[in-house]
Design a protein around this motif. Structure first.
Motif, PDB file in Angstrom:
ATOM      1  N   ASP A  44     -55.791  37.720 -26.409  1.00  0.00           N
ATOM      2  CA  ASP A  44     -57.375  37.012 -26.310  1.00  0.00           C
ATOM      3  C   ASP A  44     -58.147  37.560 -27.227  1.00  0.00           C
ATOM      4  N   VAL A  45     -58.022  38.736 -27.867  1.00  0.00           N
ATOM      5  CA  VAL A  45     -58.747  39.482 -28.828  1.00  0.00           C
ATOM      6  C   VAL A  45     -57.900  39.642 -29.992  1.00  0.00           C
ATOM      7  N   GLU A  46     -58.902  39.956 -31.099  1.00  0.00           N
ATOM      8  CA  GLU A  46     -58.328  40.671 -32.546  1.00  0.00           C
ATOM      9  C   GLU A  46     -58.920  41.944 -32.644  1.00  0.00           C
ATOM     10  N   ASN A  50     -60.938  32.191 -34.143  1.00  0.00           N
ATOM     11  CA  ASN A  50     -61.820  31.762 -32.989  1.00  0.00           C
ATOM     12  C   ASN A  50     -61.736  32.963 -32.046  1.00  0.00           C
ATOM     13  N   LYS A  51     -60.927  33.900 -32.189  1.00  0.00           N
ATOM     14  CA  LYS A  51     -60.864  35.080 -31.188  1.00  0.00           C
ATOM     15  C   LYS A  51     -61.997  36.073 -31.394  1.00  0.00           C
ATOM     16  N   PRO A  52     -62.628  36.561 -30.109  1.00  0.00           N
ATOM     17  CA  PRO A  52     -63.615  37.512 -30.283  1.00  0.00           C
ATOM     18  C   PRO A  52     -62.793  38.850 -30.894  1.00  0.00           C
ATOM     19  N   LYS A  53     -63.639  39.449 -31.952  1.00  0.00           N
ATOM     20  CA  LYS A  53     -63.212  40.614 -32.449  1.00  0.00           C
ATOM     21  C   LYS A  53     -63.601  41.724 -31.682  1.00  0.00           C
ATOM     22  N   LEU A  54     -62.748  42.868 -31.366  1.00  0.00           N
ATOM     23  CA  LEU A  54     -62.941  44.022 -30.635  1.00  0.00           C
ATOM     24  C   LEU A  54     -62.658  45.123 -31.687  1.00  0.00           C
ATOM     25  N   ALA A  55     -63.778  46.086 -31.880  1.00  0.00           N
ATOM     26  CA  ALA A  55     -63.832  47.369 -32.542  1.00  0.00           C
ATOM     27  C   ALA A  55     -63.883  48.365 -31.741  1.00  0.00           C
ATOM     28  N   LEU A  56     -62.699  49.123 -31.895  1.00  0.00           N
ATOM     29  CA  LEU A  56     -62.618  50.357 -30.913  1.00  0.00           C
ATOM     30  C   LEU A  56     -62.644  51.680 -31.947  1.00  0.00           C
ATOM     31  N   PHE A  57     -63.645  52.625 -31.296  1.00  0.00           N
ATOM     32  CA  PHE A  57     -63.664  54.018 -32.128  1.00  0.00           C
ATOM     33  C   PHE A  57     -63.348  55.040 -31.215  1.00  0.00           C
ATOM     34  N   ASP A  58     -62.576  55.924 -31.830  1.00  0.00           N
ATOM     35  CA  ASP A  58     -62.303  57.239 -31.054  1.00  0.00           C
ATOM     36  C   ASP A  58     -63.711  57.588 -31.426  1.00  0.00           C
ATOM     37  N   MET A  74     -48.666  41.049 -35.651  1.00  0.00           N
ATOM     38  CA  MET A  74     -50.004  41.396 -36.090  1.00  0.00           C
ATOM     39  C   MET A  74     -50.765  40.606 -36.422  1.00  0.00           C
ATOM     40  N   SER A  75     -51.866  40.255 -35.598  1.00  0.00           N
ATOM     41  CA  SER A  75     -52.924  39.070 -36.337  1.00  0.00           C
ATOM     42  C   SER A  75     -53.576  39.500 -37.462  1.00  0.00           C
ATOM     43  N   THR A  76     -54.399  38.507 -37.903  1.00  0.00           N
ATOM     44  CA  THR A  76     -55.162  38.635 -38.961  1.00  0.00           C
ATOM     45  C   THR A  76     -56.421  37.778 -38.758  1.00  0.00           C
ATOM     46  N   SER A  77     -57.449  37.952 -39.666  1.00  0.00           N
ATOM     47  CA  SER A  77     -58.801  37.100 -39.271  1.00  0.00           C
ATOM     48  C   SER A  77     -58.371  35.562 -39.569  1.00  0.00           C
ATOM     49  N   SER A  78     -57.431  35.352 -40.778  1.00  0.00           N
ATOM     50  CA  SER A  78     -57.202  33.957 -40.840  1.00  0.00           C
ATOM     51  C   SER A  78     -56.136  33.276 -39.907  1.00  0.00           C
ATOM     52  N   GLU A  79     -55.469  34.159 -39.384  1.00  0.00           N
ATOM     53  CA  GLU A  79     -54.864  33.613 -37.873  1.00  0.00           C
ATOM     54  C   GLU A  79     -55.424  33.545 -36.694  1.00  0.00           C
ATOM     55  N   SER A  80     -56.496  34.230 -36.347  1.00  0.00           N
ATOM     56  CA  SER A  80     -57.135  33.997 -35.451  1.00  0.00           C
ATOM     57  C   SER A  80     -58.651  34.179 -35.273  1.00  0.00           C
TER      58      SER A  80
END
Length: 234
Positions: free
Chosen positions: A184-186, A9-17, A1-7
């Motif tokens: 490709d995304v976090e 440069n990746k675009p951040k994807l926020a999904l909401f039900d 599982m990735s973390t902000s410090s590990e990635s």
């Protein structure tokens, strides 16, 4: 599982039900109740069946095509202009009063951070699109409806219902259409329901949000973050 410090440069994807995650209600069930209130449906017969379908959804055994035909029948029959006018009333009378500051703020936090924000809902696109826009979210994945030659809805489902494993498939396709894959995304996903465990397990950062009892227990077992937007109590 990735973390902000590990990635970084990746675009951040926020999904909401949506239902019971961003809203303290079920928009599909609420639309059914509203249809009764405005005289489109018989209260006793429709209300009983609407409640039964909702219980099936909560139990994870909903027959989606049957439910969608049932839930959209009055809207399909009334036609586009009358249905859209009714939905505007639904937004003003039911949805906007239910939009809580904590939920609005959480979505805005991700938008202002430049994250890619997507609402992913099992509820059909007719009910949910105006709600997503009211939260300021342009990207919506919902259960899509087939259309007739005039462009109006038929009451049938188009494609894969956006629920359970279908949410993973639809989201994977959505990313692929933008030349992206999960790696490709976090990714972060907020949901209240056990129905969404497949997508919660797929993302980097699952967040049990206003979780039902079963999801709260699972989140505690797996060490997932838990957020209560509508109450500080568990």
């Amino acid at each position: 599982m990735s973390t902000s410090s590990e990635s970084p440069n990746k675009p951040k994807l926020a999904l909401f039900d949506l239902d019971h995650t961003l809203l303290p209600l079920d928009s599909d069930h609420g639309w059914g109740e509203f249809s009764i209130d405005i005289g489109w449906c018989d209260r006793e017969a429709f209300g009983r069946q609407n409640d039964a379908f909702f219980a099936d959804y909560q139990a994870g055994r909903l027959n989606v095509p049957d439910y969608v035909r049932f839930a959209t029948a009055a809207m399909v029959q009334r036609g586009e202009a009358e249905a859209n006018a009714a939905h505007r009333r639904f937004m003003d009378e039911v949805i906007r009063p239910a939009m809580k500051p904590a939920a609005i703020a959480l979505v805005q936090e991700h938008l202002q951070a430049g994250d890619i924000v997507v609402i992913t809902s099992a509820t059909n696109e007719f009910v949910t699109r105006p709600i997503a826009l009211a939260f300021g979210v342009q990207h919506l994945l919902a259960t899509e409806l087939a259309r007739d030659a005039s462009g109006w809805f038929t009451g049938e489902i188009a494609g894969i219902p956006n629920m359970r494993e279908g949410k993973v498939v639809r989201m994977t396709d959505w990313l692929a259409a933008r030349d992206l894959a999960w790696e490709d995304v976090e990714s972060t996903f907020y949901s209240d329901s056990m129905n969404d465990v497949p997508l919660l397990e797929k993302v980097d950062h699952p967040v049990a949000t206003n979780p039902d009892a079963r999801l709260r227990a699972l989140a505690e077992e797996r060490g997932w973050r838990i957020v209560d937007l509508f109450s500080e109590a568990p």
